[in-house]
Design an enzyme around this catalytic site. Structure first.
Site, PDB file in Angstrom:
ATOM      1  N   SER A  87       0.752  -1.254   0.046  1.00  0.00           N
ATOM      2  CA  SER A  87       0.099  -0.029  -0.008  1.00  0.00           C
ATOM      3  C   SER A  87       0.858   1.366  -0.156  1.00  0.00           C
ATOM      4  O   SER A  87       1.910   1.280   0.463  1.00  0.00           O
ATOM      5  CB  SER A  87      -0.917   0.050   1.219  1.00  0.00           C
ATOM      6  OG  SER A  87      -1.610   1.215   1.472  1.00  0.00           O
ATOM      7  N   TYR A 130      -0.367  -0.430  10.513  1.00  0.00           N
ATOM      8  CA  TYR A 130      -0.724  -1.002   8.850  1.00  0.00           C
ATOM      9  C   TYR A 130       0.426  -0.518   8.007  1.00  0.00           C
ATOM     10  O   TYR A 130       0.829  -1.220   7.110  1.00  0.00           O
ATOM     11  CB  TYR A 130      -2.070  -0.454   8.554  1.00  0.00           C
ATOM     12  CG  TYR A 130      -2.357  -0.929   6.924  1.00  0.00           C
ATOM     13  CD1 TYR A 130      -2.860  -1.927   6.600  1.00  0.00           C
ATOM     14  CD2 TYR A 130      -2.445   0.292   6.326  1.00  0.00           C
ATOM     15  CE1 TYR A 130      -3.109  -2.105   5.450  1.00  0.00           C
ATOM     16  CE2 TYR A 130      -2.696   0.042   4.828  1.00  0.00           C
ATOM     17  CZ  TYR A 130      -3.224  -1.141   4.486  1.00  0.00           C
ATOM     18  OH  TYR A 130      -3.497  -1.370   3.039  1.00  0.00           O
TER      19      TYR A 130
END
Ligand SMILES: NC(=O)c1ccc[n+]([C@@H]2O[C@H](COP(=O)([O-])OP(=O)(O)OC[C@H]3O[C@@H](n4cnc5c(N)ncnc54)[C@H](OP(=O)(O)O)[C@@H]3O)[C@@H](O)[C@H]2O)c1
Ligand SMILES: *[C@@H]1O[C@H](CO)[C@@H](O)[C@H](O)[C@H]1NC(C)=O
Ligand SMILES: *[C@@H]1O[C@H](CO)[C@@H](O)[C@H](O)[C@H]1NC(C)=O
Length: 319
Positions: A191, A204
């Protein structure tokens, strides 16, 4: 003339400035041209040459499902790995109907606890296959941005297990065969959050950052073996995980997979934004002072957190 003006006025200094300036301009121009070529003109690889099978984790929804369809369309047989049996069978039926010549295997696996027993089960399903493409797509983010101290133990474990353990163990399972066959591509979906400072998504971001660094090391290790390893880093894509609708900078999973597949099998760039607009967004974030970028990110995530907390409170009250 003051001292600075005097220095600049000297011809050799002027010359140096012009040379450095020209070099910078040419360098920037070349970068734009090569990127334009890669994003819009470069032909895709024939992925069937990499192997007969593609393995996709988290293949029943969002990006993983779109990837599975695109790979089947290119003529690869697919192994779909996911948690929910009914969804796996539904996607299998959909692919078989659309691409009758393609074989589809499903493996039920809950990556929130990718223990030794489960790993053996997955390994059995893939070990005798000529796997050309592995897409490590499964992953989880926060429910909404939060302070790290607000995550419960299950969330902390899940972020490691689903993003880090899944990718690491799946690669460990499939990569040796690719290296032996001297062909293959590992595609790790990380990501953009793993490339920039992400307050309120810290774990994350760190988990995805791990994937990016892992990919870079492996790519270099495996180049000799004719295996490419890449790490694709989207900003938002319109999926359930993102809780976002498609927009100018938010592609649908189908659009994203179309762009993403163009990069598969091309060596060179390891960490890539498959969507050109995301690449510009990433470049912009890197170009502004980090204190400014981090502050903006923090206040953006803080307001999403507030909305998230409100929604949770409403749900708790049963509204
Ligand atoms: N969407 C975005 O904006 C975005 C941005 C950056 C990065 N990413 C990354 O892209 C990847 C795919 O995300 P997505 O947005 O496509 O997600 P998604 O739409 O929520 O799909 C997730 C997929 O993973 C499966 N899955 C969920 N939990 C699982 C578990 N415990 N065990 C096995 N499979 C499980 C789901 O299967 P079932 O529900 O059928 O069980 C589903 O097939 C993730 O790694 C994510 O971090 C997404
Ligand atoms: C991830 O893998 C490691 C190594 O096998 C294991 O010890 C750990 O329990 C797994 N899960 C988490 C959440 O760390
Ligand atoms: C490298 O892989 C490609 C497929 O991507 C294949 O066509 C080629 O023959 C392989 N080269 C070697 C040296 O094995």
């Amino acid at each position: 003339m003051n001292a600075v003006q005097q220095i600049i006025a000297r011809p050799e200094v002027m010359q140096a400035i012009v040379i450095v300036g020209a070099f910078t301009v040419i360098n920037f121009g070349l970068k734009i041209l090569t990127n334009f070529y890669k994003y819009f003109l470069r032909p895709s690889k024939n992925l069937k040459k990499l192997g007969e099978w593609a393995v996709i984790t988290g293949a029943t929804d969002g990006i993983g499902k779109a990837y599975a369809f695109k790979l089947a369309k290119r003529g690869l047989n697919v192994v779909l790995i996911s948690r929910t049996e009914a969804k796996l069978n539904a996607v299998k039926a959909e692919i078989e109907e659309k691409y009758p010549s393609v074989q589809v295997k499903v493996v039920i696996c809950d990556y929130s606890d990718f223990n030794a027993k489960l790993r053996t089960k997955v390994e059995k399903a893939v070990k005798d296959l000529d796997v050309g493409v592995l897409v490590n797509n499964v992953g989880v983010s926060y429910q909404f941005p939060k302070y790290f101290s607000e995550l419960n133990e299950e969330e902390v474990a899940g972020l490691m297990e689903m993003n880090v353990n899944s990718t690491t163990w799946m690669t460990h399972m499939v990569l040796p065969g690719m290296m032996e066959r001297k062909r293959g591509a590992v595609v790790n979906i990380a990501s953009a959050a793993g490339c920039h400072t992400m307050p309120l998504l810290a774990q994350y971001s760190a988990a995805k950052g791990y994937i990016a660094m892992f990919s870079r090391g492996l790519a270099s290790e495996c180049a000799k073996s004719n295996v490419t390893v890449s790490c694709q880093v989207p900003f938002y894509v319109a999926t359930k995980l993102a809780k976002m609708r498609a927009a100018f900078t938010v592609p649908t999973p189908n659009q994203f997979a179309d762009m993403a597949l163009k990069w598969v099998g091309h060596g060179g760039d390891v960490v890539v934004h498959p969507f050109w607009l995301h690449a510009i967004m990433g470049w912009f974030i890197e170009s502004i002072p980090s204190s400014l970028a981090d502050g903006q990110m923090l206040s953006m995530h803080a307001s999403i957190r507030k909305r998230g907390l409100k929604k949770m409170a409403k749900l708790a009250k049963g509204e």
